[in-house]
Design a protein around this motif. Structure first.
Motif, PDB file in Angstrom:
ATOM      1  N   GLU A   1       0.822  -1.203   0.000  1.00 57.60           N
ATOM      2  CA  GLU A   1       0.000   0.000   0.000  1.00 57.60           C
ATOM      3  C   GLU A   1       0.860   1.260   0.000  1.00 57.60           C
ATOM      4  O   GLU A   1       1.671   1.459   0.904  1.00 57.60           O
ATOM      5  CB  GLU A   1      -0.924   0.018   1.223  1.00 57.60           C
ATOM      6  N   PRO A   2       0.688   2.133  -1.007  1.00 63.17           N
ATOM      7  CA  PRO A   2       1.391   3.423  -0.982  1.00 63.17           C
ATOM      8  C   PRO A   2       0.759   4.361   0.040  1.00 63.17           C
ATOM      9  O   PRO A   2      -0.350   4.116   0.523  1.00 63.17           O
ATOM     10  CB  PRO A   2       1.194   3.952  -2.407  1.00 63.17           C
ATOM     11  N   LEU A   3       1.468   5.419   0.378  1.00 66.18           N
ATOM     12  CA  LEU A   3       0.952   6.450   1.278  1.00 66.18           C
ATOM     13  C   LEU A   3       0.905   7.776   0.535  1.00 66.18           C
ATOM     14  O   LEU A   3       1.817   8.101  -0.221  1.00 66.18           O
ATOM     15  CB  LEU A   3       1.855   6.605   2.507  1.00 66.18           C
ATOM     16  N   LEU A   4      -0.150   8.547   0.766  1.00 63.95           N
ATOM     17  CA  LEU A   4      -0.247   9.869   0.169  1.00 63.95           C
ATOM     18  C   LEU A   4       0.607  10.853   0.960  1.00 63.95           C
ATOM     19  O   LEU A   4       0.576  10.870   2.195  1.00 63.95           O
ATOM     20  CB  LEU A   4      -1.700  10.345   0.149  1.00 63.95           C
ATOM     21  N   THR A   5       1.367  11.680   0.242  1.00 61.44           N
ATOM     22  CA  THR A   5       2.209  12.689   0.888  1.00 61.44           C
ATOM     23  C   THR A   5       1.391  13.559   1.838  1.00 61.44           C
ATOM     24  O   THR A   5       1.812  13.845   2.965  1.00 61.44           O
ATOM     25  CB  THR A   5       2.884  13.566  -0.183  1.00 61.44           C
ATOM     26  N   LYS A   6       0.217  13.978   1.378  1.00 62.96           N
ATOM     27  CA  LYS A   6      -0.639  14.845   2.191  1.00 62.96           C
ATOM     28  C   LYS A   6      -1.019  14.169   3.503  1.00 62.96           C
ATOM     29  O   LYS A   6      -1.019  14.803   4.569  1.00 62.96           O
ATOM     30  CB  LYS A   6      -1.899  15.211   1.403  1.00 62.96           C
ATOM     31  N   THR A   7      -1.321  12.880   3.448  1.00 65.93           N
ATOM     32  CA  THR A   7      -1.703  12.139   4.652  1.00 65.93           C
ATOM     33  C   THR A   7      -0.550  12.077   5.643  1.00 65.93           C
ATOM     34  O   THR A   7      -0.732  12.270   6.852  1.00 65.93           O
ATOM     35  CB  THR A   7      -2.140  10.708   4.286  1.00 65.93           C
ATOM     36  N   VAL A   8       0.650  11.817   5.136  1.00 68.71           N
ATOM     37  CA  VAL A   8       1.825  11.718   6.010  1.00 68.71           C
ATOM     38  C   VAL A   8       2.092  13.051   6.704  1.00 68.71           C
ATOM     39  O   VAL A   8       2.263  13.114   7.929  1.00 68.71           O
ATOM     40  CB  VAL A   8       3.063  11.265   5.208  1.00 68.71           C
ATOM     41  N   PHE A   9       2.110  14.134   5.941  1.00 66.26           N
ATOM     42  CA  PHE A   9       2.399  15.441   6.532  1.00 66.26           C
ATOM     43  C   PHE A   9       1.291  15.893   7.485  1.00 66.26           C
ATOM     44  O   PHE A   9       1.563  16.521   8.512  1.00 66.26           O
ATOM     45  CB  PHE A   9       2.616  16.489   5.440  1.00 66.26           C
ATOM     46  N   ASN A  10       0.053  15.573   7.163  1.00 65.29           N
ATOM     47  CA  ASN A  10      -1.060  15.972   8.032  1.00 65.29           C
ATOM     48  C   ASN A  10      -1.007  15.283   9.391  1.00 65.29           C
ATOM     49  O   ASN A  10      -1.550  15.792  10.379  1.00 65.29           O
ATOM     50  CB  ASN A  10      -2.401  15.670   7.361  1.00 65.29           C
ATOM     51  N   ASN A  11      -0.360  14.126   9.449  1.00 68.12           N
ATOM     52  CA  ASN A  11      -0.275  13.372  10.700  1.00 68.12           C
ATOM     53  C   ASN A  11       1.073  13.524  11.405  1.00 68.12           C
ATOM     54  O   ASN A  11       1.282  12.949  12.470  1.00 68.12           O
ATOM     55  CB  ASN A  11      -0.534  11.886  10.430  1.00 68.12           C
ATOM     56  N   TYR A  12       1.962  14.310  10.819  1.00 68.23           N
ATOM     57  CA  TYR A  12       3.307  14.458  11.380  1.00 68.23           C
ATOM     58  C   TYR A  12       3.308  15.326  12.634  1.00 68.23           C
ATOM     59  O   TYR A  12       2.634  16.355  12.698  1.00 68.23           O
ATOM     60  CB  TYR A  12       4.247  15.068  10.339  1.00 68.23           C
ATOM     61  N   GLN A  13       4.077  14.904  13.631  1.00 65.11           N
ATOM     62  CA  GLN A  13       4.307  15.692  14.839  1.00 65.11           C
ATOM     63  C   GLN A  13       5.797  15.982  14.946  1.00 65.11           C
ATOM     64  O   GLN A  13       6.630  15.086  14.804  1.00 65.11           O
ATOM     65  CB  GLN A  13       3.822  14.942  16.081  1.00 65.11           C
ATOM     66  N   PHE A  14       6.142  17.241  15.202  1.00 65.97           N
ATOM     67  CA  PHE A  14       7.538  17.666  15.182  1.00 65.97           C
ATOM     68  C   PHE A  14       8.375  16.928  16.219  1.00 65.97           C
ATOM     69  O   PHE A  14       7.935  16.668  17.334  1.00 65.97           O
ATOM     70  CB  PHE A  14       7.638  19.176  15.424  1.00 65.97           C
ATOM     71  N   SER A  15       9.612  16.609  15.819  1.00 68.42           N
ATOM     72  CA  SER A  15      10.577  15.993  16.728  1.00 68.42           C
ATOM     73  C   SER A  15      11.704  16.988  16.988  1.00 68.42           C
ATOM     74  O   SER A  15      11.841  17.986  16.290  1.00 68.42           O
ATOM     75  CB  SER A  15      11.147  14.707  16.111  1.00 68.42           C
ATOM     76  N   ASP A  16      12.517  16.719  17.987  1.00 71.28           N
ATOM     77  CA  ASP A  16      13.579  17.661  18.351  1.00 71.28           C
ATOM     78  C   ASP A  16      14.961  17.014  18.276  1.00 71.28           C
ATOM     79  O   ASP A  16      15.881  17.390  19.005  1.00 71.28           O
ATOM     80  CB  ASP A  16      13.342  18.223  19.758  1.00 71.28           C
TER      81      ASP A  16
END
Length: 264
Positions: free
Chosen positions: A164-179
């Motif tokens: 299953e591929p992933l949509l770029t928009k879906t990945v970025f919309n669910n991303y939480q910043f790391s440090d």
């Protein structure tokens, strides 16, 4: 006339901020020898044919922008042979856009400068400017700022494509910043450092969204195989894989597709 549109692998990808709706990134990116082919011919009207169904025709968008800039009135027929898998973070769309601009510039002898082509490419996507260069580079901003590498030894890759591929928009919309920022600009041509430290800030998000990615990454960790995510799709890769590693992965993940690639 024929143009090749080369795919890419993000060896590293770090998210360093956000500007409006766009995430700002720093990424070491390699052009690879997996490519689409675009054939150009003059025609009465603009048309694009392909060996796959085209849902969002970015090639037509590139033609439109090119004609607005150059005032070319002739039509063009472009035949696309798609080989770069879609939805796996391999730069499929960006590569086609950039190859279209290069091909049109040559076909119609409009002599647009590289800087002008970069300007047009930047209006159509984030990795499109990089795709005009086709060599290792350090990308910043939304991916439109490109610093080319010098004197690097080309890497080889085993690319792993889950079902299953992933949509770029879906990945970025669910991303939480790391440090855990490392910074790779000063190590752009240092293969040893890149292989050792390669990371993608979107990997954790992809693992949470895709069970298969989670299983493959866990398998790699258990067997001392460094596997990472390329771009913001579901494509994974191993740098300079051994025959043992390739066999082990293919044996345990038979439903995945595996591609071998070399850096340009």
């Amino acid at each position: 006339m024929i143009k090749k549109a080369y795919g890419k692998v993000n060896i590293t990808l770090e998210i360093v901020g956000k500007e409006g709706n766009y995430h700002l990134l720093e990424s070491v990116v390699s052009a690879i020898d997996i490519y689409d082919t675009l054939t150009f011919k003059e025609a009465f009207k603009d048309e694009v044919s392909a060996n796959i169904e085209i849902k969002d025709n970015n090639i037509l968008k590139a033609i439109k922008l090119f004609k607005e800039e150059t005032k070319v009135e002739k039509g063009v027929a472009i035949e696309l042979i798609k080989r770069i898998p879609i939805g796996y973070g391999l730069g499929s769309s960006s590569a086609d856009i950039s190859a279209t601009l290069l091909g049109l510039n040559e076909l119609f002898k409009t002599n647009l400068s590289k800087d002008k082509l970069k300007q047009l490419a930047g209006k159509l996507g984030s990795d499109t400017v990089f795709s005009l260069e086709n060599k290792r580079a350090f990308l910043t901003g939304r991916g439109e700022k490109v610093l080319l590498a010098d004197n690097y030894e080309p890497l080889s890759f085993l690319i792993i494509l889950p079902k299953e591929p992933l949509l770029t928009k879906t990945v970025f919309n669910n991303y939480q910043f790391s440090d855990d920022y490392l910074g790779f600009k000063e190590h752009l041509s240092d293969n040893d450092y890149l292989i050792k430290k390669a990371k993608n800030d979107l990997l954790k998000t992809a693992i949470n969204l895709n069970k298969e990615i989670k299983e493959i990454i866990a398998f790699g960790e258990a067997n001392n195989i460094k596997i990472n995510l390329t771009g913001a799709g579901s494509g994974l890769f191993v740098i300079n894989p051994t025959l043992k590693e390739i066999k082990l992965l293919k044996t345990n993940f038979k439903e995945c597709q595996f591609l071998k690639a070399k850096e340009l």
